[in-house]
Design an enzyme around this catalytic site. Sequence first.
Site, PDB file in Angstrom:
ATOM      1  N   THR A   1      -6.660  21.509   7.155  1.00  0.00           N
ATOM      2  CA  THR A   1      -6.961  20.105   6.871  1.00  0.00           C
ATOM      3  C   THR A   1      -6.616  19.825   5.416  1.00  0.00           C
ATOM      4  OG1 THR A   1      -8.640  18.353   7.023  1.00  0.00           O
ATOM      5  CG2 THR A   1      -9.380  20.501   6.233  1.00  0.00           C
ATOM      6  N   SER A   2      -6.515  18.579   5.074  1.00  0.00           N
ATOM      7  CA  SER A   2      -6.048  18.217   3.731  1.00  0.00           C
ATOM      8  C   SER A   2      -7.068  18.603   2.668  1.00  0.00           C
ATOM      9  CB  SER A   2      -5.758  16.720   3.662  1.00  0.00           C
ATOM     10  OG  SER A   2      -6.900  15.965   4.028  1.00  0.00           O
TER      11      SER A   2
ATOM     12  N   ALA B   1      -1.409  17.365   5.057  1.00  0.00           N
ATOM     13  CA  ALA B   1      -1.380  18.629   4.321  1.00  0.00           C
ATOM     14  C   ALA B   1      -0.717  19.668   5.217  1.00  0.00           C
ATOM     15  CB  ALA B   1      -2.792  19.069   3.963  1.00  0.00           C
TER      16      ALA B   1
ATOM     17  N   ASN C   1       1.081   8.043  15.024  1.00  0.00           N
ATOM     18  CA  ASN C   1       0.215   8.248  16.188  1.00  0.00           C
ATOM     19  C   ASN C   1       0.745   9.453  16.962  1.00  0.00           C
ATOM     20  OD1 ASN C   1      -1.006   7.986  18.882  1.00  0.00           O
ATOM     21  ND2 ASN C   1      -1.734   6.015  18.132  1.00  0.00           N
TER      22      ASN C   1
ATOM     23  N   ARG D   1      -3.512  18.725  17.295  1.00  0.00           N
ATOM     24  CA  ARG D   1      -2.406  18.173  16.501  1.00  0.00           C
ATOM     25  C   ARG D   1      -1.742  19.347  15.795  1.00  0.00           C
ATOM     26  NH1 ARG D   1      -4.675  14.393  12.335  1.00  0.00           N
ATOM     27  NH2 ARG D   1      -4.579  16.155  10.941  1.00  0.00           N
TER      28      ARG D   1
ATOM     29  N   ASP E   1       4.646   3.364   4.641  1.00  0.00           N
ATOM     30  CA  ASP E   1       5.366   2.676   3.576  1.00  0.00           C
ATOM     31  C   ASP E   1       5.843   3.607   2.468  1.00  0.00           C
ATOM     32  OD1 ASP E   1       5.123   0.327   4.912  1.00  0.00           O
ATOM     33  OD2 ASP E   1       4.155  -0.771   3.288  1.00  0.00           O
TER      34      ASP E   1
ATOM     35  N   HIS F   1       0.855  -1.188   0.000  1.00  0.00           N
ATOM     36  CA  HIS F   1       0.000   0.000   0.000  1.00  0.00           C
ATOM     37  C   HIS F   1       0.885   1.230   0.000  1.00  0.00           C
ATOM     38  CE1 HIS F   1       0.494   0.967   4.370  1.00  0.00           C
ATOM     39  NE2 HIS F   1       0.607  -0.335   4.488  1.00  0.00           N
TER      40      HIS F   1
ATOM     41  N   LYS G   1      -6.747   6.059  -3.785  1.00  0.00           N
ATOM     42  CA  LYS G   1      -6.169   6.243  -2.459  1.00  0.00           C
ATOM     43  C   LYS G   1      -5.402   4.995  -2.018  1.00  0.00           C
ATOM     44  CE  LYS G   1      -7.216   8.489   1.905  1.00  0.00           C
ATOM     45  NZ  LYS G   1      -8.253   9.137   2.730  1.00  0.00           N
TER      46      LYS G   1
END
Length: 612
Positions: free
Chosen positions: A557-558, A427, A313, A526, A337, A11, A36
């Site tokens: 936000t993205s 983002a 996380n 965050r 990944d 992925h 995605k």
Amino acid sequence: MKTLGLSAYYHDSAAALVIDGEVIAAAQEERFTRRKHDAAFPMRAVQYCLEQAGLQMDDIDHVAFYDKPLLKFERLLETYLAFAPRGYKSFAQALPIWLNDKLFLSNLLKGELAQFGDRALGDDRLLFTEHHLSHAASAFFASPFDEAAVLTIDGVGEWATTTLAHGKGSDLKILREIHFPHSLGLLYAAFTYYLGFKINSGEYKIMGLAPYGEPKYAQLIREHLIEVKPDGSFRLDLSYFDYCTGLTMTNERFDRLFGAPRRTPESALTQREMDIAASLQQVTEEVMLKLTRSIAKSTGLRNLCLAGGVALNCVSNGKILRDGSFEHLWVQPAAGDAGGALGAALAVQHMYKGVPRAALGERTDLMQGALLGPSYPQAECEARLHAAGANFVVLDDEALLDRVASAMADGKAIGWFQGRMEFGPRALGARSIIGDARSPSMQSVLNLKIKYRESFRPFAPSVLKERASEWFDLEADSPYMLLVADVTERRRHELSEAQRQLGGLEKLKLCRSEIPAVTHVDYSARVQTVDARTSPRYHALISRFEALTGCPVIVNTSFNIRGEPLVCTPEEAFRCFMGTELDLLVVENCVLMREDQSPALRIHYADELEAD
């Protein structure tokens, strides 16, 4: 020396280009194909990396792949033999795929890459690094540290699920490993599956859901699912899981332990799911803290690098930093990944070929703010938008900042498309949707009318780096939105006793601080700290907003909708604009107002979105 790194076939396929220790370009394949987490060979990402550097494939000295397929096949066979005859159905499905493609990955890669050049890709040019070494290299060699401990945690690579490495200069050595099937990443994935979310996609929903619950099941998890030693090493009780040989993550015994079968995806969330999420998050944080404390004690090192999917996380990351076992923490922004492609290239350069690490100079690290993807010049943006049927005005820099800052202050939601696209899942001010963090309604508007996603999911603040400590309990930089910190006490609003007693999603209704749009129900956020050197226009915009409102914090936000990757091109930004309730779109210096667009170009796809 020029090295092309690749990750693929599981992925988040990606490509990354490193020249003489400098990170030149990196991108995920999903951004180009619009699928995605696309796992296919990263054809278009490779093409982008070569074009960005003005190179042909024949100019590349080495191609580095991010894991070793033969070791993975060994793990597959040994696992099925260990559990036989259970798992035959899963084995029968997996074996043909391996025998046809994955086992002969070298030939497959050579065939895919042959179309980019004429020079033969012999075994001296195509190299393979172990999965967790790729993760570790992506973290250490891109970090600001000359020496550091490196912790990588994910689902599984070849055999390793958790590794400790020691990096010094151009050297990196793996010191300890925890092996499959004992995996913190797979434990988290099992709960992601059980709570009805997508594996390798919905794990961050658990993190966002956790503050709505109480950790009522934490002791149950400790007693039955995971045994954690004082040094943070752990073992899982595999009788509750089915991922070794089955086609699901959990089994009926897991269901009985938690008193109900798996939640049906997209069904209503109850307090029980929130409590389970809170419990899992608490146990995850406990394991991470025990590991990092043990590593600090055993190595005596003061710097820590993190990579692997679990390193995303950010709640755990924030607690590791505040714990103080390490003085400095650096997390690879593409920790999953996709970042393995970059790590493979860096490992080949520094460890295999002895290329010295690039000097940082005034830079904080080698990631260029993770702004490593494609950009589009102003003239090209105008041409592409015209071709898409968009109506827009072109403003100079000062007028643009004034227009957007004023629109945010007026409560508008804005699509912000600037410069090079981000590498990794976050983002960071290049492909972002932004708004006023002071607005009590912005969080619900963005979730329900623009992102078309669950109402409980929080949004991140972008704050001027030099103002961050005035608004958040954060003394370190957080340029990649990978640290969670609390809103400072003086920015919070006092809640009544009745308000404090509210449970579940009822907590969403409360205005907790001066910046409610980015304050989670536990007062956390965050945080992204924005540096003028790395993101000059984004920093200038937030500065203009502060001059207008007195607040140096905005929502970030993205720039995408549910089930789609981050937008990459101006056309994709326009399409997202026309399919949502965004008020304003800014593409470089082009400004698009919703009321100026043709109604015929409106897109109605909110009801057709895939789960993410």
